[in-house]
Write an enzyme that holds these catalytic residues in place. Structure first.
Site, mmCIF file in Angstrom:
data_model
loop_
_atom_site.group_PDB
_atom_site.id
_atom_site.type_symbol
_atom_site.label_atom_id
_atom_site.label_comp_id
_atom_site.label_asym_id
_atom_site.label_seq_id
_atom_site.Cartn_x
_atom_site.Cartn_y
_atom_site.Cartn_z
ATOM 1 N N ASP A 161 0.863 -1.181 0.000
ATOM 2 C CA ASP A 161 0.000 0.000 0.000
ATOM 3 C C ASP A 161 0.904 1.238 0.000
ATOM 4 O OD1 ASP A 161 -2.381 1.556 0.360
ATOM 5 O OD2 ASP A 161 -1.790 1.822 2.436
ATOM 6 N N ASP A 196 -8.912 -0.015 2.685
ATOM 7 C CA ASP A 196 -8.905 0.456 1.292
ATOM 8 C C ASP A 196 -10.215 0.102 0.590
ATOM 9 O OD1 ASP A 196 -6.442 1.465 1.673
ATOM 10 O OD2 ASP A 196 -5.412 0.347 0.103
#
Length: 534
Positions: A67, A401
């Site tokens: 990420d 997310d």
């Protein structure tokens, strides 16, 4: 000699002045190179076939993730321009929650394009303004490409959440986590009225043990601690729940004071008073009909003393103590009750009702679960499980997310193809638009258009394909009018990406381009770095 030294001094002055003229260009070049270095560092983690990074903190703690926002948050960056890219990634994380790697890669590519334009002698302000116009045009083109959706269309929401999860470490579990994220968001909003989602209403709790497949959505409340009872109930049906903010333990003196007891009679009196004090509180609790007690964490003294636990066990009241202060708001919203700050307010009307409160065993730990709440607020709890700490943390980040992607679709209800399709289409349309304008702007627009091709190029590179051949074919397919042609990483070919269900929210793409171009404009306009006085 004096004449010679004078000549040398004047030469020094001249060279100093000459160097000053070159300084802005050097500073700009230094800034661009530093920012490009950050973009190159996380470029390899873009896309479903992107690599993961292992980050080791100073205390020896290890994090495994791909990420972009997490990598950049933990990376040690000293150059001020490179820090701007870290901030850019944070801004994208707040705005959209996904596309944190893409935004930095696009910014790095735009800076490279700007550097080439600077070498051609184009003024930074002109480049900056042209990039602003190009970004606005790009957002316009993306909006034209997008497909509107309704929140009732759960399938589309799940597709976009799956796309976000496919590039994560937990991509194998995307079929489980994507519907879970969609379900969680839809439970805390009113699809007709709401235009945003407060992710604080979705509480994600990590619990070690089991696997990621055991992750579940709890329609109720979960407390990570076990019940404080010794011999008390472990399961309460038809629960009446009281949330208290006072302590059930004997009062203490101030920090500076001491009580000195000289004889046993006085000591007995102190203990008797303590017992009476606690009994009085316990009687009030019993009188109200409460059978589950939630106690806020106390700093100065024990929230519940051993004697109080003994009495509460006798009257069959389940106790959960040490609830954090920041969790109180979530608990009250979920139960639909108010916290009770003093004993006088401990009345039946201030209690919340639930079908079941039970202590659940998982692996080697226990937690308390409240289900069947009578007047529940719009909140939901997600219990994330994982076999080890690294997987558990990454599963939580991935779920965050996915929740953010669904939040984007609530904010702006439009979807767009993924797989490098929108960037290729933008490159093509902006290059066509560049031919209709005159002057230096045309150069800058063309450079902006070419810079966007870094996304499909990187996706192909990370998937082990030939980037040049892939991007050329992709450009060709788009020129023939196939708007949704993108790189299918699994098949290693170019296909209609919408048919493969690779979709993303429009907001992710538009905010990535807007934020990246804003950061690039800021970096281009800097011509000096000055150290401030401490």
């Amino acid at each position: 000699m004096a004449l010679q030294s004078g000549l040398v001094d004047s030469r020094k002055v001249q060279t100093g002045a000459y160097k000053d003229k070159r300084k802005p260009a050097e500073i700009r070049s230094s800034n661009i190179n530093a920012a490009k270095a950050v973009a190159d560092a996380i470029r390899t983690s873009l896309g479903p076939r992107g690599m993961d990074k292992m980050i080791q903190a100073g205390n020896g703690e290890v994090t495994i993730t791909n990420d972009g926002a997490t990598i950049l948050k933990q990376i040690s960056v000293t150059h001020p321009a490179a820090k701007m890219l870290v901030e850019l990634s944070k801004a994208q994380d707040i705005e959209a929650g996904d596309g944190t790697t893409s935004v930095v890669v696009v910014a790095g590519s735009l800076l490279e394009a700007a550097e080439k334009l600077l070498h051609r002698g184009i003024h930074p302000t002109i480049i900056s303004d042209s990039f602003q116009h190009a970004a606005a045009k790009a957002v316009e083109i993306l909006a034209g490409m997008s497909q509107p959706i309704e929140l009732a269309d759960k399938e589309s929401l799940i597709k976009s959440a799956s796309t976000a999860l496919n590039s994560k470490v937990v991509s194998q579990q995307s079929s489980l986590l994507a519907p879970l994220a969609v379900e969680a968001v839809l439970k805390v909003i009113d699809p007709i009225k709401d235009k945003n989602v407060d992710l604080k209403d979705i509480r994600v709790i990590r619990k070690l043990g089991g696997t990621v497949e055991d992750t579940e959505l709890v329609d109720g409340l979960v407390f990570t601690q076990k019940s404080a009872n010794v011999n008390g109930p472990r399961r309460v049906e038809k629960a009446k729940i009281g949330l208290i903010q006072f302590c059930i333990s004997p009062p203490k003196t101030d920090m500076d004071h001491n009580v000195i007891v000289s004889d046993y009679a006085a000591m007995d009196r102190v203990l008797k008073e303590e017992r009476t004090y606690i009994l009085n509180i316990v009687k009030q609790i019993k009188k109200s009909g409460c059978n589950v007690l939630l106690v806020q964490k106390s700093i100065l003294r024990d929230a519940v003393s051993d004697l109080a636990i003994h009495f509460l066990d006798k009257i069959k009241v389940m106790v959960v103590k040490d609830i954090e202060r920041e969790d109180i708001e979530f608990v009250t919203k979920t139960l639909g009750c108010r916290p009770i700050a003093s004993l006088d307010h401990f009345l039946p009307e201030h209690l919340a009702n639930a079908e079941l409160v039970a202590e659940v065993q998982t692996g080697n730990s226990k937690f308390v679960k409240v289900t069947g709440i009578q007047n529940p607020g719009r909140t939901v709890t997600v219990l994330v499980r994982g076999s080890n700490k690294l997987v558990l943390e990454e599963a939580e980040r991935s779920l965050h997310d996915a929740l953010c992607v669904v939040r984007c679709l609530v904010k702006q209800r439009a979807l767009i193809a993924g797989g490098g399709a929108p960037e290729t289409e933008l490159g093509l349309k902006l290059a066509q638009y560049a031919q209709t304008i005159t002057g230096v702007d045309a150069y800058c627009f063309r450079a902006f258009a070419n810079a966007l091709e870094v996304i499909p190029s990187t996706l192909a590179e990370n998937a082990g394909l030939n980037p040049i051949a892939t991007v050329t074919e992709l450009r060709n397919r788009h020129a023939q009018g196939e708007i949704n042609a993108g790189i299918n990483v699994r098949k290693g070919a170019i296909t209609n990406i919408l048919e493969e269900n690779v979709v993303q929210p429009l907001l992710v793409s538009t905010s990535a381009i807007t934020l990246a171009s804003e950061t690039v404009r800021s970096i281009l306009k800097i011509d000096d770095i000055v150290n401030a006085i401490q």
